[in-house]
Design a protein around this motif. Structure first.
Motif, PDB file in Angstrom:
ATOM      1  N   MET A 100     -32.186  43.731  12.639  1.00 44.88           N
ATOM      2  CA  MET A 100     -31.417  43.174  11.614  1.00 44.88           C
ATOM      3  C   MET A 100     -29.452  44.187  11.814  1.00 44.88           C
ATOM      4  O   MET A 100     -30.035  45.146  13.386  1.00 44.88           O
ATOM      5  CB  MET A 100     -31.402  44.274  10.529  1.00 44.88           C
ATOM      6  N   GLN A 101     -28.633  44.140  11.234  1.00 40.89           N
ATOM      7  CA  GLN A 101     -26.872  44.224  12.014  1.00 40.89           C
ATOM      8  C   GLN A 101     -27.448  46.083  11.243  1.00 40.89           C
ATOM      9  O   GLN A 101     -27.093  46.933  12.548  1.00 40.89           O
ATOM     10  CB  GLN A 101     -25.835  43.951  10.612  1.00 40.89           C
ATOM     11  N   THR A 102     -27.231  46.922  10.638  1.00 39.52           N
ATOM     12  CA  THR A 102     -27.279  47.908   9.791  1.00 39.52           C
ATOM     13  C   THR A 102     -28.308  48.187   9.384  1.00 39.52           C
ATOM     14  O   THR A 102     -29.615  47.515   8.420  1.00 39.52           O
ATOM     15  CB  THR A 102     -25.580  48.572   8.682  1.00 39.52           C
ATOM     16  N   ARG A 103     -28.802  49.568   8.758  1.00 35.21           N
ATOM     17  CA  ARG A 103     -29.745  50.104   7.936  1.00 35.21           C
ATOM     18  C   ARG A 103     -29.937  49.134   6.717  1.00 35.21           C
ATOM     19  O   ARG A 103     -30.949  49.369   6.056  1.00 35.21           O
ATOM     20  CB  ARG A 103     -30.118  51.844   8.376  1.00 35.21           C
ATOM     21  N   THR A 104     -28.962  49.067   6.401  1.00 36.01           N
ATOM     22  CA  THR A 104     -29.341  48.314   4.941  1.00 36.01           C
ATOM     23  C   THR A 104     -28.238  46.907   4.800  1.00 36.01           C
ATOM     24  O   THR A 104     -28.174  46.463   3.525  1.00 36.01           O
ATOM     25  CB  THR A 104     -27.884  49.423   4.478  1.00 36.01           C
ATOM     26  N   SER A 105     -28.928  46.441   5.905  1.00 39.20           N
ATOM     27  CA  SER A 105     -28.146  44.870   5.846  1.00 39.20           C
ATOM     28  C   SER A 105     -29.867  44.136   5.386  1.00 39.20           C
ATOM     29  O   SER A 105     -30.981  45.081   5.703  1.00 39.20           O
ATOM     30  CB  SER A 105     -27.538  44.313   7.468  1.00 39.20           C
ATOM     31  N   ASN A 106     -29.193  43.016   5.481  1.00 35.28           N
ATOM     32  CA  ASN A 106     -30.548  42.053   4.516  1.00 35.28           C
ATOM     33  C   ASN A 106     -31.085  40.462   5.269  1.00 35.28           C
ATOM     34  O   ASN A 106     -31.784  40.716   4.792  1.00 35.28           O
ATOM     35  CB  ASN A 106     -30.257  41.478   2.898  1.00 35.28           C
ATOM     36  N   ASP A 107     -30.171  40.570   6.334  1.00 34.80           N
ATOM     37  CA  ASP A 107     -30.303  39.225   7.222  1.00 34.80           C
ATOM     38  C   ASP A 107     -31.944  40.269   8.268  1.00 34.80           C
ATOM     39  O   ASP A 107     -30.679  40.542   8.638  1.00 34.80           O
ATOM     40  CB  ASP A 107     -29.501  38.661   7.722  1.00 34.80           C
ATOM     41  N   VAL A 108     -32.526  39.796   8.561  1.00 36.77           N
ATOM     42  CA  VAL A 108     -33.737  39.540   9.568  1.00 36.77           C
ATOM     43  C   VAL A 108     -32.931  38.300  10.920  1.00 36.77           C
ATOM     44  O   VAL A 108     -33.469  36.906  10.068  1.00 36.77           O
ATOM     45  CB  VAL A 108     -34.971  40.262   9.870  1.00 36.77           C
ATOM     46  N   PHE A 109     -32.765  38.650  12.149  1.00 39.39           N
ATOM     47  CA  PHE A 109     -33.122  37.822  13.018  1.00 39.39           C
ATOM     48  C   PHE A 109     -33.186  37.828  14.456  1.00 39.39           C
ATOM     49  O   PHE A 109     -33.449  39.451  14.350  1.00 39.39           O
ATOM     50  CB  PHE A 109     -31.292  37.551  13.006  1.00 39.39           C
TER      51      PHE A 109
ATOM     52  N   ALA B 244     -36.822  37.942   2.015  1.00 34.15           N
ATOM     53  CA  ALA B 244     -37.384  35.755   2.131  1.00 34.15           C
ATOM     54  C   ALA B 244     -37.061  35.883   3.825  1.00 34.15           C
ATOM     55  O   ALA B 244     -36.944  35.426   4.294  1.00 34.15           O
ATOM     56  CB  ALA B 244     -35.681  35.736   1.337  1.00 34.15           C
ATOM     57  N   SER B 245     -35.759  36.923   4.083  1.00 28.85           N
ATOM     58  CA  SER B 245     -34.718  36.626   5.746  1.00 28.85           C
ATOM     59  C   SER B 245     -36.183  36.926   6.754  1.00 28.85           C
ATOM     60  O   SER B 245     -36.730  36.349   7.490  1.00 28.85           O
ATOM     61  CB  SER B 245     -33.700  37.254   6.138  1.00 28.85           C
ATOM     62  N   TYR B 246     -37.112  37.936   6.329  1.00 26.52           N
ATOM     63  CA  TYR B 246     -37.937  38.367   7.049  1.00 26.52           C
ATOM     64  C   TYR B 246     -39.393  37.737   6.950  1.00 26.52           C
ATOM     65  O   TYR B 246     -39.885  37.456   8.576  1.00 26.52           O
ATOM     66  CB  TYR B 246     -38.297  39.705   7.072  1.00 26.52           C
ATOM     67  N   LYS B 247     -39.611  37.769   6.335  1.00 25.29           N
ATOM     68  CA  LYS B 247     -40.670  35.935   5.615  1.00 25.29           C
ATOM     69  C   LYS B 247     -40.286  34.806   6.911  1.00 25.29           C
ATOM     70  O   LYS B 247     -41.555  34.678   7.364  1.00 25.29           O
ATOM     71  CB  LYS B 247     -41.216  35.650   4.289  1.00 25.29           C
ATOM     72  N   ALA B 248     -39.550  34.123   6.808  1.00 24.05           N
ATOM     73  CA  ALA B 248     -39.440  33.520   7.735  1.00 24.05           C
ATOM     74  C   ALA B 248     -38.918  33.385   8.989  1.00 24.05           C
ATOM     75  O   ALA B 248     -39.890  32.257   9.480  1.00 24.05           O
ATOM     76  CB  ALA B 248     -37.272  33.319   7.631  1.00 24.05           C
ATOM     77  N   GLU B 249     -38.727  34.901   9.490  1.00 24.55           N
ATOM     78  CA  GLU B 249     -38.606  35.398  11.005  1.00 24.55           C
ATOM     79  C   GLU B 249     -40.534  35.690  11.601  1.00 24.55           C
ATOM     80  O   GLU B 249     -40.906  35.510  12.203  1.00 24.55           O
ATOM     81  CB  GLU B 249     -37.969  36.975  11.491  1.00 24.55           C
TER      82      GLU B 249
ATOM     83  N   TYR C 278     -44.177  40.840  -2.127  1.00 20.30           N
ATOM     84  CA  TYR C 278     -43.544  40.328  -0.859  1.00 20.30           C
ATOM     85  C   TYR C 278     -44.678  40.169  -0.046  1.00 20.30           C
ATOM     86  O   TYR C 278     -44.248  39.239   0.818  1.00 20.30           O
ATOM     87  CB  TYR C 278     -41.863  41.203  -0.388  1.00 20.30           C
ATOM     88  N   TRP C 279     -45.194  41.682   1.108  1.00 24.09           N
ATOM     89  CA  TRP C 279     -45.861  41.385   1.706  1.00 24.09           C
ATOM     90  C   TRP C 279     -47.255  40.843   1.006  1.00 24.09           C
ATOM     91  O   TRP C 279     -47.732  39.625   1.967  1.00 24.09           O
ATOM     92  CB  TRP C 279     -46.578  42.653   1.576  1.00 24.09           C
ATOM     93  N   VAL C 280     -47.872  40.524  -0.280  1.00 22.26           N
ATOM     94  CA  VAL C 280     -48.722  39.366  -0.353  1.00 22.26           C
ATOM     95  C   VAL C 280     -48.503  38.355  -0.046  1.00 22.26           C
ATOM     96  O   VAL C 280     -48.831  37.543   0.435  1.00 22.26           O
ATOM     97  CB  VAL C 280     -49.388  39.689  -1.822  1.00 22.26           C
ATOM     98  N   ASP C 281     -47.315  37.908  -0.620  1.00 21.58           N
ATOM     99  CA  ASP C 281     -46.489  36.655  -0.286  1.00 21.58           C
ATOM    100  C   ASP C 281     -46.050  35.869   1.589  1.00 21.58           C
ATOM    101  O   ASP C 281     -46.556  35.375   1.523  1.00 21.58           O
ATOM    102  CB  ASP C 281     -45.222  36.386  -0.646  1.00 21.58           C
ATOM    103  N   ILE C 282     -46.018  37.080   2.246  1.00 26.16           N
ATOM    104  CA  ILE C 282     -45.793  37.165   3.188  1.00 26.16           C
ATOM    105  C   ILE C 282     -47.315  36.359   4.159  1.00 26.16           C
ATOM    106  O   ILE C 282     -47.264  36.106   5.162  1.00 26.16           O
ATOM    107  CB  ILE C 282     -45.285  38.136   3.968  1.00 26.16           C
TER     108      ILE C 282
END
Length: 749
Positions: free
Chosen positions: A48-57, A110-115, A148-152
Motif C-alpha cells: 500500500m502507499q501509506t498506512r491509511t491507503s485503501n489500494d493494495v498492489f 475489495a482491492s486486497y481480495k483481488a490480489e 470480508y474475510w469469509v468472502d475472501i
C-alpha cells in the motif's frame, strides 16, 4: 529417518522482484533441503502507499512476478520441499502489516481480495500445498471484518485446492474472527520467554509452559501458557496449529523479544539455546493438533547474517538439522489427569500418561509410551489436593500472603509469595483436605495488601488446580481485576463449585479414547467402555473391564481384552502385523479380528468370535461356544472345551476339534481335520477328496491304530458317514458315503 514435525520448513522472504530466482536463491534452497527440511514458505511482498491507503498492489520493482513465484516453487519442489505461499502486505512509507489502518475498509478489502485471489491462482498453478491469505493484519482481523474475510476465503477456495491458513501475530491470534473458516490456524509464534539476557534452556522451556509474568502477554494468551493457549485454539476450532513463523535472532536478549529488532550484540549461543528449548517443548508437547513450523528465516541471498534470524553458518543450523532429521528424542512427559474428563495430546517422547477416572482422550504421539486410561474400579475420592501457583512483589521484606477457603472455611496454613523475574521463579503451594459432603465454593484470598515507600504489594496468581484439573480464569469472579487472577486491595478470587463435584469426588464414568501413535506402546484401558488405537509399533494393549474396541494398528501387537463384566463384548482388531490377541477370562463374549499378518487368537471361557483374516493364523478356543474363521491363508484352528464352530476358509487349513461337540468346515484348499480320543460329538461339514482336492481326517492312534481298525467303527447314517469311538465320542462326515472314503483319506498319529 522421520523428523520431529510433519511440517519442517523455513520462511523464504523476497524483498525485490527477482530475489526468488537469483542463483543465490537456488543455492539457499539447496542449503535448506540439506537441513532435512521438507517445506519452504515463499513470502513475496504486496504493498500500500501509506498506512491509511485503501489500494493494495504489486510493485513491479519489489513484488515477485508470477513467473518468478512459479519458478521458485518448481525449484523448491525439485529439492523435495513442499511449498506454502504467504504474500505479505506492508506500506511503502515503512508501516508494517500490524499497524495498517485503511481509511475505507470496504475499498481496502475489495482491492486486497483481488490480489489474494490472484495469488491463489498462482499457488494453484505452482502446486502449493498451502496458502496464507494474510499476515499479521492485526487491526483488520477482528469481528467487525469477519464478513470480508469469509468472502475472501470463499473466493480463494474457488481457484485454489490446497489448504488455507492465516498467519496471525502471536498477540493477534486470540482476536482473529475467522479461524473457523480456514483449514489450519497459522501463528507467527514469537512469545517473549524470560527477562534474562543469559537464560538457561530450562528457564526458556518453563516459559513456554507457564502463564507469562507480563500482564499484557498473560491477557493475549487468555491467561494460559503459550503451549496451552495454542492448544486451546486447536480444540476450540477443531483445527491443527502450524507456526507460519517462529525464530530467534543471533543477538543478546533474543529470548526476551523474539519478534523484535532491538539489540546489536551478537550472541550465537542464545539463539542456539532458544531453538534448543523450542524443539524440546514442541517435540514433546506438540501432539496431533500441532502440525509443525516454518523457521524464520533463511535469507534468499544465502549469506551469513551476523545478528539476523537466519541460522545459516551458526551453531543453530546444526541443531535444527539434527532435530529435523530425527536425531534427537524429545523429552519424556509424565502427565496424570484429573478425576474428570481430560484431553492429553502430546508429541514425541517416551511418555507416561494416565487419565485417572473420567471420560478421557489421550493421544501419546510418537515414542514408546505407557498410557493408562484409568483404574480398573472407579473409586469415589475422599481427599482433594489443590495447588496454587503465583508470585508477588516483596514490599518491606514481606510478600503477598494468601489463604485458601473451601465452603468459606480456611484450609491449611496461610502462605506467602515472593517475587519472580520470570515463570521459572513462580512459587507453588499445595493444600490437602478430606472432602466434605459437598464442595460449594473455592476462594483464593489475598490478605496483606500494602502500598508503602517500599512499593506496591499485590498477588499475581498464575495457576490453580483441583486434583490435577486446571481451573479457568474466565470461570472465576475477581472483583479487584475482572477477567484476571491479579489480586489487589485484599480481595478474593471466588469459584462457584456446585457444578464441578466431579473434580472433588471423581467422575462416575471412565469411558476413554486412547491412541498410542507411532512407537512401542503399553496401553491399558481400565474401567469403562474404551476405544484404543495402538498405532504403528509393537504395542501391548490391555482393555480392562468394560466393553472395549481395540485396534492394534500396524506392526506386531499383543492385545488382551482384560477382565470383562457381565454385559461386556470386546472387539479386538490386530490390523496389520503378526499379532497376539487374547480374550479375557471374564469376558462374556469377545470379537477377535487378526487382520493381515501371521496372527495368534485365543478365546476365553465365553462364546467368542474369532476371525484370522489374511495370513497363516493360529486360532485357539477356550471353554465357551467359540466361532472361528481362518479366512485367507494356511490356518490352524484349535477348538477348546466348548461346543465350537471352526471354519477354515481358503488355504490349506488344520482344524482341531478339541473337547465339546464341534462343527468343522474346512472351506477350499487341502484341509486336515484332527481329532483326539476325547473329542465329543463332532461334525465335518465339507470333506473333499475329488477334483484335485485332498482333505485328511487325522485320528489319534489311541482310538484307532490304522485304517483296518477303523472299519468296524464306521457306518453310513442317512447322508452322512459316522465314526463312533464310543457313545460320547463320534465324528459325523456330512454328505459322504462309505464308498467315497479310502485309506488315503485318513492319517493315524
Amino acid at each position: 529417518m522421520a523428523g520431529v514435525f510433519p511440517v519442517q520448513g523455513f520462511g523464504f522472504l523476497s524483498n525485490y522482484n527477482g530475489a526468488f530466482v537469483a542463483s543465490s536463491a537456488q543455492a539457499a534452497m539447496q542449503a535448506i533441503a540439506a537441513t532435512n527440511a521438507n517445506s519452504i514458505e515463499l513470502a513475496p511482498r504486496l504493498f500500500m502507499q501509506t498506512r491509511t491507503s485503501n489500494d493494495v498492489f504489486a510493485d513491479p520493482n519489489k513484488t515477485e512476478s508470477d513467473a518468478n513465484i512459479l519458478k521458485a516453487a518448481a525449484n523448491a519442489q525439485s529439492l523435495g520441499l513442499s511449498v506454502t505461499l504467504k504474500p505479505m502486505v506492508s506500506a511503502l512509507d515503512g508501516t508494517l502489516a500490524y499497524a495498517l489502518i485503511p481509511s475505507d475498509p470496504a475499498a481496502f478489502f475489495a482491492s486486497y481480495k483481488a490480489e489474494i485471489v490472484h495469488m491463489a491462482e498462482i499457488a494453484e498453478q505452482a502446486g502449493a500445498t498451502m496458502l496464507a491469505i494474510g499476515n499479521e493484519l492485526g487491526k483488520l482481523s477482528g469481528p467487525q471484518y469477519r464478513s470480508y474475510w469469509v468472502d475472501i476465503i470463499d473466493s480463494v477456495r474457488a481457484v485454489f485446492h490446497g489448504e488455507i491458513t492465516y498467519a496471525a501475530a502471536t498477540d493477534e491470534a486470540i482476536n482473529v474472527s475467522f479461524w473457523d473458516k480456514v483449514d489450519e490456524i497459522g501463528i507467527n509464534a514469537y512469545p517473549p520467554l524470560t527477562t534474562s539476557l543469559d537464560p538457561s534452556v530450562d528457564q526458556m522451556i518453563a516459559a513456554w509452559k507457564s502463564m507469562p509474568t507480563d500482564n499484557y502477554w498473560a491477557a493475549v494468551m487468555d491467561h494460559m501458557s503459550p503451549v496451552d493457549f495454542f492448544h486451546s485454539l486447536a480444540v476450540k476450532y477443531g483445527k491443527a496449529v502450524v507456526f507460519t513463523e517462529t525464530g530467534y535472532r543471533s543477538v543478546d536478549g533474543t529470548n526476551i523479544s523474539p519478534g523484535g529488532w532491538g539489540g546489536t550484540t551478537q550472541d550465537l549461543q542464545e539463539q542456539y539455546d532458544a531453538f534448543n528449548a523450542f524443539f524440546q517443548v514442541w517435540g514433546s508437547e506438540g501432539g496431533s493438533w500441532f502440525k509443525g513450523a516454518q523457521i524464520w528465516n533463511w535469507d534468499a541471498n544465502n549469506l551469513y547474517s551476523p545478528t539476523g534470524y537466519s541460522p545459516m553458518g551458526k551453531p543453530a543450523e546444526q541443531l535444527i538439522t539434527e532435530w529435523y532429521g530425527g536425531q534427537h528424542q524429545p523429552p519424556s512427559l509424565t502427565i496424570t489427569g484429573s478425576p474428570s474428563a481430560d484431553l492429553i495430546d502430546v508429541g514425541g517422547g517416551y511418555d507416561t500418561l494416565s487419565g485417572d477416572i473420567g471420560n478421557d482422550v489421550i493421544r501419546g504421539g510418537a515414542g514408546d509410551d505407557t498410557i493408562t486410561g484409568g483404574p480398573d474400579v472407579i473409586p469415589k475420592l475422599t481427599e482433594t489436593t489443590i495447588t496454587v501457583t503465583g508470585y508477588s512483589p516483596v514490599v518491606d521484606g514481606i510478600g503477598a500472603k494468601m489463604k485458601l477457603l473451601i465452603n468459606g472455611q480456611q484450609i491449611g496454613d496461610i502462605v506467602e509469595f515472593h517475587a519472580a523475574a520470570d515463570s521459572s521463579e513462580y512459587q507453588t503451594y499445595t493444600f490437602k483436605f478430606h472432602n466434605p459432603a459437598i464442595v460449594s465454593s473455592l476462594d483464593i484470598a489475598f490478605i496483606n495488601d500494602a502500598v508503602t515507600g517500599g512499593g506496591d504489594r499485590n498477588l499475581y496468581i498464575k495457576d490453580i488446580t483441583v486434583n490435577g484439573e486446571h481451573l479457568a480464569v474466565s470461570e472465576g469472579i475477581n472483583p479487584s481485576s475482572p477477567g484476571t487472577w491479579n489480586l489487589y486491595q485484599n480481595k478474593s478470587i471466588h469459584y462457584d463449585m456446585t457444578g464441578h463435584q466431579d473434580l472433588f469426588f471423581g467422575s462416575s464414568t471412565d469411558d476413554d479414547s486412547l491412541e498410542g501413535g507411532p512407537g512401542k506402546d503399553l496401553i491399558t484401558g481400565g474401567a469403562g467402555t474404551d476405544t484404543i488405537q495402538g498405532g504403528a509399533g509393537n504395542d501391548t494393549i490391555n482393555g480392562g473391564p468394560g466393553a472395549d474396541v481395540i485396534h492394534g494398528g500396524t506392526d506386531d501387537d499383543t492385545i488382551n481384552s482384560g477382565a470383562g463384566i457381565t454385559t461386556a463384548t470386546d472387539q479386538l482388531y490386530g490390523d496389520d502385523g503378526n499379532d497376539i490377541i487374547k480374550a479375557g477370562t471374564g469376558d462374556t463374549g469377545a470379537l477377535l479380528y487378526g487382520g493381515a499378518g501371521k496372527d495368534q487368537l485365543y478365546g476365553s471361557g465365553a462364546a467368542n468370535v474369532m476371525n484370522g483374516g489374511d495370513g497363516n493364523d493360529y486360532l485357539s478356543g477356550g471353554g465357551g461356544q467359540d466361532t472361528m474363521h481362518g479366512n485367507a491363508g494356511d490356518d490352524q484352528l484349535k477348538g477348546g472345551t466348548g461346543n465350537e464352530f471352526l471354519y477354515g476358509g481358503s488355504g490349506n487349513d488344520r482344524l482341531i476339534g478339541g473337547g465339546g461337540n464341534d462343527y468343522l468346515a474346512g472351506g477350499t484348499g487341502n484341509d486336515t481335520f484332527v481329532f483326539a480320543s476325547t473329542l465329543g460329538k463332532d461334525t465335518i461339514a465339507d470333506f473333499h477328496n475329488t477334483s484335485g482336492v485332498q482333505d485328511i481326517i487325522q485320528l489319534d492312534k489311541t482310538m484307532f491304530a490304522d485304517f483296518s481298525a477303523l472299519q468296524s467303527h464306521i457306518a453310513e447314517v442317512g447322508t452322512s458317514v459316522v465314526i463312533t469311538v464310543d457313545a460320547n465320542n463320534t465324528i459325523e462326515i456330512k454328505n459322504t458315503t462309505l464308498s467315497q472314503l479310502h485309506a488315503s483319506d485318513f492319517l493315524f498319529a
